[in-house]
Design an enzyme around this catalytic site. Sequence first.
Site, mmCIF file in Angstrom:
data_model
loop_
_atom_site.group_PDB
_atom_site.id
_atom_site.type_symbol
_atom_site.label_atom_id
_atom_site.label_comp_id
_atom_site.label_asym_id
_atom_site.label_seq_id
_atom_site.Cartn_x
_atom_site.Cartn_y
_atom_site.Cartn_z
ATOM 1 N N ASN A 10 0.826 -1.201 0.000
ATOM 2 C CA ASN A 10 0.000 0.000 0.000
ATOM 3 C C ASN A 10 0.864 1.256 0.000
ATOM 4 O OD1 ASN A 10 -2.214 -1.719 0.166
ATOM 5 N ND2 ASN A 10 -2.226 -1.666 2.408
ATOM 6 N N ASP A 19 -0.330 4.318 1.035
ATOM 7 C CA ASP A 19 -0.760 5.276 2.058
ATOM 8 C C ASP A 19 0.128 5.141 3.293
ATOM 9 O OD1 ASP A 19 -1.987 3.235 3.969
ATOM 10 O OD2 ASP A 19 -3.143 2.835 2.156
ATOM 11 N N HIS A 21 5.906 -0.370 -2.813
ATOM 12 C CA HIS A 21 5.485 0.360 -4.008
ATOM 13 C C HIS A 21 5.530 1.874 -3.839
ATOM 14 C CE1 HIS A 21 3.126 -3.545 -5.135
ATOM 15 N NE2 HIS A 21 4.410 -3.622 -5.407
#
Length: 226
Positions: free
Chosen positions: A89, A91, A106
């Site tokens: 993720n 965030d 990522h």
Amino acid sequence: MKHLVVLTGAGVSAESGIRTFRDSNGLWENHRVEDVASPEGFARNPALVLEFYNQRRRQAREVEPNAAHLALAGFEEAPGWRVTIITQNVDDLHERAGSSEVIHLHGMLNKMRSVKNETVVYDCPGDINVGDLAPDGGQLRPHIVWFGEMVPLIEDAASVTSTADVLLVVGTSLQVYPAAGLLHYAPMGCPVYVIDPHQPVAGRRNVRYVAEPASTGVPKVLRELT
């Protein structure tokens, strides 16, 4: 000290209100993934790509960590345990929940870098627009690993996974490589818990499936570990 290694995917963030990566039609927020998550897409239409991530960044600021994030952060206080989270993720919900050791495979929405140098990363407090330049003169872009780009932290993640006493896989279909391959780095005999309402196929022994959302499945498994 035992080492709990946790691999998290979009299903964890989805329970906080962040849209998962692709809809059933293969589109991401009504865009072809190739148009908004590839170097070629950025070269064709940088304004589209920058605004796409500006919207994702704004959305991420509006949501809060859920029970899964909070339980993982709280488990750092469990006597005799070290916790490392490897997340697909982008965030910062794990960090906002209080987790101290997080590897972002990522990249991160709240970081940016120059198109000229992927190794120097800057905080990204707001939007990025065409014409916003890094100190080296290069156009700024999101610090996101796009399709076709190398995953620079995959070796670190593999090394961490190889030291796991327990591996917890949460909210990921185990279909996206190279992240899905991390499962094979877990030591032989290492217990693996897969928490996902849609039971994925892991293809190895010592796997226990918990067919629940992350917000209920993670606290349940962590209670068992203590």
